[in-house]
Design a protein around this motif. Structure first.
Motif, PDB file in Angstrom:
ATOM      1  N   VAL A   1       0.532  -1.200   0.098  1.00  0.00           N
ATOM      2  CA  VAL A   1       0.071  -0.011  -0.106  1.00  0.00           C
ATOM      3  C   VAL A   1       0.809   1.107  -0.137  1.00  0.00           C
ATOM      4  O   VAL A   1       0.785   2.206  -0.771  1.00  0.00           O
ATOM      5  CB  VAL A   1      -0.973  -0.063   1.070  1.00  0.00           C
ATOM      6  CG1 VAL A   1      -1.535   1.394   1.532  1.00  0.00           C
ATOM      7  CG2 VAL A   1      -2.054  -1.164   0.997  1.00  0.00           C
TER       8      VAL A   1
ATOM      9  N   LEU B   1       1.416   8.983  -6.076  1.00  0.00           N
ATOM     10  CA  LEU B   1       1.761  10.676  -5.675  1.00  0.00           C
ATOM     11  C   LEU B   1       2.881  11.029  -6.744  1.00  0.00           C
ATOM     12  O   LEU B   1       3.020  12.068  -7.391  1.00  0.00           O
ATOM     13  CB  LEU B   1       2.248  10.999  -4.484  1.00  0.00           C
ATOM     14  CG  LEU B   1       1.041  10.517  -3.403  1.00  0.00           C
ATOM     15  CD1 LEU B   1       1.658  10.592  -1.814  1.00  0.00           C
ATOM     16  CD2 LEU B   1       0.029  11.624  -3.579  1.00  0.00           C
TER      17      LEU B   1
ATOM     18  N   THR C   1       1.013   4.068  -2.966  1.00  0.00           N
ATOM     19  CA  THR C   1       0.731   5.587  -2.751  1.00  0.00           C
ATOM     20  C   THR C   1       1.906   6.366  -3.273  1.00  0.00           C
ATOM     21  O   THR C   1       1.528   7.436  -3.720  1.00  0.00           O
ATOM     22  CB  THR C   1       0.493   5.441  -1.247  1.00  0.00           C
ATOM     23  OG1 THR C   1      -0.737   4.680  -0.875  1.00  0.00           O
ATOM     24  CG2 THR C   1       0.170   7.094  -0.837  1.00  0.00           C
TER      25      THR C   1
END
Length: 54
Positions: free
Chosen positions: A18, A26, A22
């Motif tokens: 995760v 980003l 992420t």
């Protein structure tokens, strides 16, 4: 627990996936934003220009 299965290995692996996903999302979003900003025409604002209504 039987069979020597360690649940923390799964938890740490899931958090790692995760976090990496992420960071990847980003990073790509930030790079795309920077490219889009560079494509915008640079316009110098002078004091003679009327304010824009939004």
């Amino acid at each position: 627990m039987s069979g020597g299965y360690n649940q923390w290995l799964f938890v740490i692996s899931a958090y790692t996936v995760v976090i990496l996903a992420t960071v990847g999302i980003l990073t790509t979003s930030w790079l795309q934003m920077r490219r889009a900003e560079q494509r915008l025409p640079s316009r110098k604002i002078s004091k003679k220009d009327p304010p824009r209504a939004h």
